[in-house]
Design an enzyme around this catalytic site. Structure first.
Site, PDB file in Angstrom:
ATOM      1  N   SER A 103     -11.357  41.610  -8.285  1.00 61.92           N
ATOM      2  CA  SER A 103      -9.972  41.694  -7.838  1.00 61.92           C
ATOM      3  C   SER A 103      -9.617  43.146  -7.493  1.00 61.92           C
ATOM      4  CB  SER A 103      -9.077  41.078  -8.922  1.00 61.92           C
ATOM      5  OG  SER A 103      -7.763  40.944  -8.486  1.00 61.92           O
ATOM      6  N   ASP A 153      -7.885  30.721  -3.285  1.00 64.02           N
ATOM      7  CA  ASP A 153      -7.297  31.911  -3.897  1.00 64.02           C
ATOM      8  C   ASP A 153      -5.870  32.106  -3.382  1.00 64.02           C
ATOM      9  OD1 ASP A 153      -6.612  34.565  -4.651  1.00 64.02           O
ATOM     10  OD2 ASP A 153      -8.732  35.116  -4.716  1.00 64.02           O
ATOM     11  N   HIS A 184      -8.439  32.454  -7.810  1.00 67.91           N
ATOM     12  CA  HIS A 184      -8.665  33.885  -7.987  1.00 67.91           C
ATOM     13  C   HIS A 184      -9.560  34.164  -9.200  1.00 67.91           C
ATOM     14  CE1 HIS A 184      -7.737  37.942  -6.727  1.00 67.91           C
ATOM     15  NE2 HIS A 184      -7.462  38.279  -7.970  1.00 67.91           N
TER      16      HIS A 184
HETATM   17  C1  MLT Z   1      -4.813  44.220  -5.707  1.00 70.92           C
HETATM   18  O1  MLT Z   1      -3.709  44.657  -5.994  1.00 70.92           O
HETATM   19  O2  MLT Z   1      -5.836  44.918  -5.672  1.00 70.92           O
HETATM   20  C2  MLT Z   1      -4.878  42.769  -5.387  1.00 70.92           C
HETATM   21  O3  MLT Z   1      -3.581  42.273  -5.207  1.00 70.92           O
HETATM   22  C3  MLT Z   1      -5.615  42.029  -6.454  1.00 70.92           C
HETATM   23  C4  MLT Z   1      -4.964  42.165  -7.797  1.00 70.92           C
HETATM   24  O4  MLT Z   1      -5.199  43.145  -8.478  1.00 70.92           O
HETATM   25  O5  MLT Z   1      -4.201  41.276  -8.200  1.00 70.92           O
END
Ligand code: MLT
Length: 200
Positions: A103, A153, A184
């Site tokens: 992520s 996701d 996700h």
């Molecule tokens: C981010 O902020 O890098 C993306 O939205 C993924 C997350 O951290 O939720």
């Protein structure tokens, strides 16, 4: 003193590449150690904690909203993290690591590939999105990249992860992009794909 709070586990199998473990939003330097041991047993593990706090949750760069990045900060933080990896390589005597990011951690790893390609030998990007709207021209020849995305996701539109895969391929990386019937969160299939990719 290295410039990030981090965990370090020395290799027990020196034939395995070092891993740079990069957690998701709200995680920390402990989160991915178990994953790292499972997907590449015996690898050195280097696991920093992101320096940004969003409502108390550590991250690797600032965002304006979910999926909307502060790109100036993405650039600054990707360079700062790359400098840490360079310091840690010297301090611990490591080869260039393979990033394993989830992520937000996958997004900073993708940004590092684009801005400081010499820092990483490759990357496994779990639930990654395009980190920079203007991808810098960069030569990623010889770098293996595994991307695993979730078709369901809610944070990452399918065309976004596909654009990232296409842009890394166009820069010369050897990209394997897997799209799972997942959201996700990571699934058992992510683990299987990671184990297989690290074994190849
Ligand atoms: C981010 O902020 O890098 C993306 O939205 C993924 C997350 O951290 O939720």
């Amino acid at each position: 003193e290295l410039s990030f709070i981090h965990r370090y586990e020395p290799a027990t199998d020196p034939t395995r590449p070092p891993l740079l473990l990069l957690h998701g939003t709200g995680g920390d330097e402990n989160d991915l150690l178990g994953l790292g041991r499972m997907i590449s047993p015996g690898s050195t593990l280097l696991s920093p904690r992101g320096k940004i706090l969003e409502n108390g949750m550590p991250r690797f760069f600032r965002r304006l909203a979910e999926g909307v990045f502060d790109e100036e900060d993405v650039r600054f933080r990707a360079n700062e993290l790359a400098d840490f990896v360079a310091e840690a390589r010297k301090a611990y005597g490591l080869e260039a690591p393979i990033a394993v990011g989830f992520s937000n951690g996958a997004n900073i790893a993708a940004a590092m590939l684009m801005l400081r390609p010499e820092i990483l030998a490759g990357a496994a990007l779990l639930r990654a999105m395009v980190p920079l709207t203007q991808a810098p021209a960069v030569d990623l020849a010889g770098k293996r990249v595994l991307m695993i995305s979730g078709a369901l996701d809610p944070i990452i539109p399918a065309d976004n992860s596909q654009r990232l895969a296409a842009s890394l391929s166009a820069s010369g990386a050897d990209v394997q992009h897997e799209i799972l019937p997942a959201g996700h969160n990571l699934s058992q299939t992510d683990l299987q794909l990671l184990v297989r990719w690290f074994g190849e």
